[in-house]
Design a protein around this motif. Structure first.
Motif, PDB file in Angstrom:
ATOM      1  N   ARG A  69      98.604 -55.213  41.369  1.00  0.00           N
ATOM      2  CA  ARG A  69      98.323 -56.602  41.743  1.00  0.00           C
ATOM      3  C   ARG A  69      98.382 -56.820  43.257  1.00  0.00           C
ATOM      4  O   ARG A  69      97.610 -57.576  43.835  1.00  0.00           O
ATOM      5  CB  ARG A  69      99.368 -57.483  41.049  1.00  0.00           C
ATOM      6  N   GLU A 142     102.021 -53.713  37.743  1.00  0.00           N
ATOM      7  CA  GLU A 142     102.790 -52.984  38.737  1.00  0.00           C
ATOM      8  C   GLU A 142     102.342 -51.528  38.739  1.00  0.00           C
ATOM      9  O   GLU A 142     101.855 -51.018  37.741  1.00  0.00           O
ATOM     10  CB  GLU A 142     104.286 -53.024  38.395  1.00  0.00           C
ATOM     11  N   LEU A 174     105.787 -53.307  46.412  1.00  0.00           N
ATOM     12  CA  LEU A 174     107.165 -53.070  46.847  1.00  0.00           C
ATOM     13  C   LEU A 174     108.042 -52.734  45.660  1.00  0.00           C
ATOM     14  O   LEU A 174     109.242 -52.608  45.768  1.00  0.00           O
ATOM     15  CB  LEU A 174     107.710 -54.304  47.552  1.00  0.00           C
ATOM     16  N   THR A 175     107.407 -52.611  44.508  1.00  0.00           N
ATOM     17  CA  THR A 175     108.176 -52.302  43.321  1.00  0.00           C
ATOM     18  C   THR A 175     107.448 -51.222  42.531  1.00  0.00           C
ATOM     19  O   THR A 175     106.244 -51.036  42.674  1.00  0.00           O
ATOM     20  CB  THR A 175     108.380 -53.569  42.463  1.00  0.00           C
ATOM     21  N   THR A 176     108.204 -50.483  41.754  1.00  0.00           N
ATOM     22  CA  THR A 176     107.580 -49.486  40.901  1.00  0.00           C
ATOM     23  C   THR A 176     108.204 -49.553  39.529  1.00  0.00           C
ATOM     24  O   THR A 176     109.386 -49.846  39.393  1.00  0.00           O
ATOM     25  CB  THR A 176     107.727 -48.070  41.491  1.00  0.00           C
ATOM     26  N   ILE A 182     113.628 -41.468  38.721  1.00  0.00           N
ATOM     27  CA  ILE A 182     112.693 -40.855  39.670  1.00  0.00           C
ATOM     28  C   ILE A 182     113.376 -39.792  40.519  1.00  0.00           C
ATOM     29  O   ILE A 182     112.732 -38.864  41.008  1.00  0.00           O
ATOM     30  CB  ILE A 182     112.040 -41.936  40.536  1.00  0.00           C
ATOM     31  N   VAL A 205     110.126 -49.103  51.702  1.00  0.00           N
ATOM     32  CA  VAL A 205     110.810 -49.121  50.418  1.00  0.00           C
ATOM     33  C   VAL A 205     111.737 -47.913  50.350  1.00  0.00           C
ATOM     34  O   VAL A 205     111.346 -46.803  50.709  1.00  0.00           O
ATOM     35  CB  VAL A 205     109.808 -49.089  49.245  1.00  0.00           C
ATOM     36  N   ARG A 206     112.946 -48.155  49.910  1.00  0.00           N
ATOM     37  CA  ARG A 206     113.970 -47.125  49.941  1.00  0.00           C
ATOM     38  C   ARG A 206     113.561 -45.844  49.208  1.00  0.00           C
ATOM     39  O   ARG A 206     113.723 -44.743  49.708  1.00  0.00           O
ATOM     40  CB  ARG A 206     115.242 -47.695  49.306  1.00  0.00           C
ATOM     41  N   VAL A 207     113.018 -46.029  48.012  1.00  0.00           N
ATOM     42  CA  VAL A 207     112.761 -44.852  47.190  1.00  0.00           C
ATOM     43  C   VAL A 207     111.712 -43.960  47.857  1.00  0.00           C
ATOM     44  O   VAL A 207     111.766 -42.732  47.762  1.00  0.00           O
ATOM     45  CB  VAL A 207     112.365 -45.273  45.758  1.00  0.00           C
TER      46      VAL A 207
ATOM     47  N   PRO B 477     110.985 -55.702  50.633  1.00  0.00           N
ATOM     48  CA  PRO B 477     111.244 -54.532  49.807  1.00  0.00           C
ATOM     49  C   PRO B 477     112.687 -54.497  49.300  1.00  0.00           C
ATOM     50  O   PRO B 477     113.566 -55.130  49.899  1.00  0.00           O
ATOM     51  CB  PRO B 477     110.978 -53.369  50.759  1.00  0.00           C
ATOM     52  N   ASP B 478     112.897 -53.781  48.228  1.00  0.00           N
ATOM     53  CA  ASP B 478     114.236 -53.519  47.683  1.00  0.00           C
ATOM     54  C   ASP B 478     115.055 -54.790  47.441  1.00  0.00           C
ATOM     55  O   ASP B 478     114.667 -55.595  46.608  1.00  0.00           O
ATOM     56  CB  ASP B 478     114.978 -52.528  48.571  1.00  0.00           C
ATOM     57  N   GLU B 534     117.996 -49.055  44.638  1.00  0.00           N
ATOM     58  CA  GLU B 534     117.945 -47.629  44.938  1.00  0.00           C
ATOM     59  C   GLU B 534     116.667 -46.995  44.383  1.00  0.00           C
ATOM     60  O   GLU B 534     116.034 -46.204  45.053  1.00  0.00           O
ATOM     61  CB  GLU B 534     119.175 -46.965  44.318  1.00  0.00           C
ATOM     62  N   GLY B 536     113.765 -48.268  43.557  1.00  0.00           N
ATOM     63  CA  GLY B 536     112.448 -48.788  43.888  1.00  0.00           C
ATOM     64  C   GLY B 536     111.992 -49.971  43.052  1.00  0.00           C
ATOM     65  O   GLY B 536     110.936 -50.524  43.296  1.00  0.00           O
ATOM     66  N   ARG B 537     112.770 -50.357  42.050  1.00  0.00           N
ATOM     67  CA  ARG B 537     112.348 -51.494  41.253  1.00  0.00           C
ATOM     68  C   ARG B 537     112.497 -52.782  42.057  1.00  0.00           C
ATOM     69  O   ARG B 537     111.696 -53.684  41.950  1.00  0.00           O
ATOM     70  CB  ARG B 537     113.199 -51.573  39.961  1.00  0.00           C
TER      71      ARG B 537
END
Lengths: 392, 705
Positions: A69, A142, A174-176, A182, A205-207, B477-478, B534, B536-537
């Protein structure tokens, strides 16, 4: 590089605060602006790239394009998806231009799923067609980082050890939405020596930070469209191969192009092997490239022979990836005040106004910052030296 | 020739040493300070300079420096160096912090410093540091006498009930540091206030009975002991008096000076009489709690009433706390915790009869929220934080109050009633602007956004708040942390968002977690929140200003990329205790009610938004969602390091503008940032520190209030 990237109309642009950039200069060095830091980094990259490194010339790259999206966001014109796909077309062409013996594959992810747009292949045409078609697809739901990485991994893990296995993620959301942890997947990717790089379209994004750090890739976030292009082009250059990757000799075929004229009575039109799985194009042709090992016919190079598995290339292809191995040496940087001589750039003939000037060590010609970057990133040879070569 | 050679050799040695030692040795105004890191922030240097000045002057100081700039290590290394250099001037460092994790952090830094010292001087470390964190590792006090550094919680020094046990023997030449001291006035007040419920009285009743039984049992077996106690009490509390005058003990505010000179009055001297006395007092309190309307009275009024009703005089009441302690000691009761109820009552008796000013008594028959359920409470509430802290300021030569948020700096000396020699606020030097405070005042429909009482139920305001969170959830983000002004307000808003379908939309971008009043639930939510950040969600934590999350939990890096403060977190103004306190502040300290309320609200707001920035490599958006923040009286009370980045262009924004600015900021911050970029600007090596113009720049960092 033939034209300036089209600037958005002023009223279409976001709220720009041009005065802030000025303000930061005024308050002295206490607040170096982000642009300044970026520029320094850019220079550093140029000078860093010239050690004796082994490069992974045979690359297998999967590009994962986020189609969720968030790709409908209009901060890139006309929207993120269209802009990304356009840049990708350019990237694919450039990629094969610079890495003729490499392959690429495209994966899209939306609605928590990952889908292979094109499989790993060494021919740009198919990819370009797929990218053109993807413009009309809708962006929903997403993305799933896990699923898409997994799809890429399933293919890449069967690749031989001497190839450079890479994944490039263009991540807008910004989300997964992931079905499993993961971090386990990251460990597996690391073990398989798959390098994952990410280009973020919105923020850090952190991940992704962890993902790229663990697998040895790079992580960048775009500032605007031209920066996006710049970041994408960084991935055109082959990355340094990890020291543990094995070296091996590779058999390659250099087929000759046989041209059969219509007048030749013996010539018979025949099918190209590459037409076996594609439809639409005319099937029967005269002449083409014949595999030196099994005599299978192909109309285009480079390609992997479908019959005997030999990599078929033409000599110019190999030559084009040559400059990666012998890059142009970095120019010497001197502050403008210390430079004595005529104050114009050898390349663009403009006046030297930047803080520092760059001198080619071989021909002692002087260049401005922009030209220095252009010469090292694109030309790969010094115009000054070329001139002296010719005259001598 | 030879002197030249010597000089040359010296130089050589100097160079070699300099190359070997990576960590810093600083010269702070003539004092050699060992600093256990390779680099130093300019503001740390400036902070140490001010600190040194304070110690030199043997005075008190108020210092504000943003969190994440290494306050703790600056404090420790300077004071330890000072102790080493002038062992007679400063004998001990008492470092008070608020929570156990913070104490652990201090100890960690201290360990680094000590390691560095031993490495440098190659002498055996003769420094003894002691940390008192919780009851399970509480230690016996003789060791404190010898320790050079003591690290413990505020309460050990401020709460008269504990201070007496732990801290009374601290030497006068100690330096006391209160870290994270932005709430110190409330800690002082809480430590001096007593709340008595019916339950307390019931438990006290049981205590009295146990006492009575024990006394009669002892009387049969060991009557001599009680006689001994009696004669001791005749002597009075002379010993304690002598001790205080000869400067051995920290005075306890519960044990006022006058009573030390007197003998315990006859009416409560024998154990039985005292227990009888307590019984009478208890009965009186029980009777007072049987009311149907709110009563508010001063301490003298209370004393007059108690004298008229049950003929209890003021004098024996004042001795209650001391007398009970003596009795408990005589009876050799091991488990004092069982007697907490009666101890509380005895403290109340002493306090109420000692202080005629600064306290108020409020008896409420029920809680405001539940007017139908009878739950009478007697609040004996302290309104003057200076009472509890006065002995500390009076006794120790230097007391340092420090925190990330102490603005406006002049109010703390006023409400705590002391004269500091240094008052300074330090900014954060930054290589890039890593904090972005924005004041959002309007929705896209131009409706003002505010939590003002009149409009807080307004549909449009709530919807705009929801839209703000929704938009932010799409670009940040995050982790996002959102603070509301109270639990009730949060509940109302979240329910309303649910009905409007806003929550559903937000959940497409991020998961939502909510802080509740239940500690276990909250820590569970926190854990899951961090997990979502942490992997990514992405997540949003909805919490409450003044709650557990707003005070003690740090949201470093990706755990808090944005903080949204919905509304101005004014304290609940209808509370009678608060009203009494405001009145007192107005009469005694000439602080206007509004000034104090705004100050209090802004320090909590600053605390909340400060949660996101915990260092120079960190970055985060700070969103103040209330148009009232744009007014100068609110904005001006924010700490200097936030105000500095609050330009005129970031006031009274709409949601759209906020999104644009936020997006831009986050993209800028996502660009690679390495240590080299900081070096020379916000991170210094020794050489850089010594350069002339850097010293000039450093001088600008501190702003004297």
């Amino acid at each position: 590089m033939d034209e300036e990237p089209e600037r958005a109309k002023r009223w279409e642009g976001g709220y720009e605060r041009t005065w802030e950039v000025l303000k930061e200069d005024e308050s002295g060095s206490l607040k170096a602006s982000v642009e300044d830091i970026l520029f320094q980094a850019k220079r550093k990259r140029v000078s860093e790239g010239h050690g004796q490194v082994r490069l992974g010339m045979m690359r297998h790259l999967f590009v994962i394009i986020d189609s969720s999206r968030s790709m409908e966001d209009q901060d890139l014109r006309p929207n993120r998806l269209t802009s990304t796909l356009k840049l990708m077309e350019f990237f694919v062409e450039e990629y094969f231009d610079q890495n003729p013996i490499s392959q690429i594959g495209i994966i899209t992810t939306k609605n928590k799923r990952a889908e292979k747009l094109t499989d790993l292949a060494g021919n740009p045409k198919k990819h370009l067609a797929a990218l053109k078609k993807a413009v009309d697809s809708t962006c929903v739901g997403e993305p799933s980082l896990y699923n898409s990485l997994n799809v890429a991994m399933q293919t890449l893990k069967h690749m031989p050890a001497h190839t450079s296995k890479e994944i490039l993620v263009i991540f807008s959301s910004l989300t997964t939405c992931d079905p499993a942890n993961i971090y386990e997947l990251i460990k597996t990717l690391n073990a398989l020596k798959i390098r994952v790089s990410v280009i973020g379209l919105s923020a850090e994004v952190r991940v992704c930070t962890i993902l790229t750090r663990e697998t040895g890739g790079s992580y960048n976030v775009i500032l605007d469209e031209s920066h996006f292009k710049e970041l994408l082009m960084l991935h055109v250059k082959p990355p340094p191969a990890s020291s543990s990757s094995e070296c091996s000799l590779i058999r390659m075929g250099f087929p000759q192009h046989v041209i059969a004229s219509m007048s030749d009575q013996d010539a018979k039109p025949s099918f190209s092997m590459s037409h076996l799985d594609s439809t639409g194009e005319p099937g029967l042709t005269l002449g083409g490239y014949y595999c030196p090992q099994c005599r299978a016919k192909y109309t285009e190079l480079p390609v992997e022979c479908k019959v005997c598995g030999l990599t078929l290339v033409s000599a110019p292809h190999l030559a084009r990836s040559f400059h990666h191995l012998f890059p142009l040496e970095a120019f010497q940087e001197t502050p403008l005040e210390e430079y004595e001589g005529e104050r114009f750039c050898e390349a663009c003939q403009g006046e030297l106004k930047d803080k520092s000037v760059f001198t080619c060590l071989a021909c002692k010609k002087v260049f401005c910052v922009e030209c220095d970057l252009f010469i090292h990133d694109t030309l790969h040879c010094c115009p000054g030296c070329m001139q002296t070569d010719r005259t001598s | 020739m030879i002197p030249k050679l010597c000089y040359f050799l010296k130089l050589l040695v100097f160079i070699i040493l300099n190359n070997l030692i990576l960590k810093l040795k600083l010269n702070i105004d003539g004092l050699l300070v060992y600093f256990p890191y390779d680099y130093i922030y300019p503001e740390q240097y400036s902070y140490m300079l001010e600190l040194k000045r304070t110690l030199d002057a043997k005075g008190h100081g108020v210092l504000e420096m943003p969190s994440g700039t290494g306050k703790t290590i600056s404090l420790l290394s300077l004071i330890v160096a000072y102790q080493k250099a002038y062992p007679l001037e400063v004998t001990k460092l008492v470092y008070c912090s608020r929570t156990v994790p913070e104490i652990e952090k201090v100890v960690e830094e201290l360990r680094k410093l000590m390691d560095y010292y031993t490495k440098q001087t190659e002498a055996k470390n003769d420094f003894l540091a002691l940390a008192l964190s919780s009851r399970k590792n509480l230690c016996i006090h003789p060791e404190i006498l010898h320790a050079n550094i003591v690290v413990y919680s505020y309460h050990y020094l401020l709460d008269p009930k504990i201070a007496d046990l732990v801290s009374k023997e601290l030497a006068k030449k100690s330096v006391v540091v209160f870290d994270e001291a932005h709430n110190i006035d409330n800690v002082c007040i809480d430590s001096m206030s007593v709340n008595i419920t019916r339950r307390t009285l019931d438990r006290c009743q049981t205590n009295v009975e146990t006492l009575q039984n024990t006394i009669s049992r002892i009387k049969e077996t060991d009557a001599a002991k009680l006689r001994e106690e009696y004669s001791r009490l005749v002597e009075g509390l002379k010993e304690a008096n002598v001790a205080r005058e000869t400067d051995m003990y920290l005075s306890n505010p519960v044990l006022p000076d006058e009573i030390l000179q007197e003998a315990v009055p006859g009416s409560i001297r024998t154990a039985e009489h005292f227990v009888g006395f307590m019984k009478r007092f208890l009965e009186y309190l029980k009777a007072r709690l049987r009311i149907h309307h709110v009563v508010q009275e001063s301490a003298p009024q209370f004393l007059k009433d108690i004298y008229e009703k049950v003929c209890i005089d003021r004098k024996p009441l004042r001795f209650c706390a001391e007398r009970l302690r003596s009795l408990l000691r005589t009876l050799e009761i091991a488990d004092i915790a069982d007697f907490s109820a009666i101890t509380l009552i005895s403290h109340f008796a002493t306090l109420v009869s000692t202080y005629s000013k600064g306290f108020t008594i409020i008896i409420e028959p029920f809680e405001d929220r539940t007017p139908t359920i009878a739950n009478p409470v007697l609040h004996f509430s302290c309104m003057d934080p200076s009472i509890a802290i006065k002995p500390v300021f009076g006794r120790f030569q230097s007391v340092i109050i420090t925190s990330g948020t102490l603005s406006p700096l002049d109010i703390y000396p006023r409400i705590l009633d002391f004269r500091p020699v240094t008052v300074a606020s330090f900014t954060m030097t930054l290589a890039r602007t890593c904090l972005c405070p924005l004041i959002v005042g309007r929705g896209n429909d131009q409706v003002a956004m505010t939590s003002k009482f009149e409009t807080r139920e307004d549909f449009a305001v709530i919807r705009n708040y929801g839209n703000l969170l929704l938009e932010m959830s799409a670009i940040v983000p995050d982790g996002i942390v959102a603070f509301f002004t109270s639990y009730i307000y949060m509940e109302n808003i979240v329910a309303s968002w649910y009905e409007q379908g806003i929550l559903e939309n937000i959940q497409r971008n991020k998961l939502i977690f909510i802080e509740t009043q239940d500690a276990a639930e909250t820590s569970m939510a926190l854990e899951k929140y961090q997990e979502a950040c942490e992997n990514g969600r992405g997540a949003i934590l909805l919490s409450v200003a003044r709650g557990k999350v707003s005070e003690g939990i740090d949201f470093v890096h990706h755990y808090g990329r944005a903080v949204i403060m919905f509304g101005v977190p004014y304290v609940y103004t209808q509370s009678r205790i608060l009203k009494a306190r405001l009145e007192y502040l107005r009469d005694q300290f000439q602080i206007r009610e509004n000034d104090f309320l705004t100050f209090d609200a802004m320090r909590h707001a600053a605390q909340c938004v400060g949660r996101a920035i915990r260092g120079k490599t960190d970055y985060g958006l700070m969103i103040f969602a209330d148009k009232r923040y744009a007014r100068a009286d609110k904005r001006g009370k924010l700490p200097r390091w936030i105000q500095e980045h609050l330009t005129d262009g970031s006031l009274n924004l709409t949601i759209d503008e906020t999104v644009q600015l936020g997006k831009h900021f986050l993209r800028q911050m996502a660009q690679p940032f390495r240590q080299e970029d900081q070096l020379g600007l916000s991170l210094l090596t020794l050489e850089q520190l010594q350069s002339e113009d850097m010293l000039q720049k450093i001088a600008q960092i501190a702003q004297q209030a």
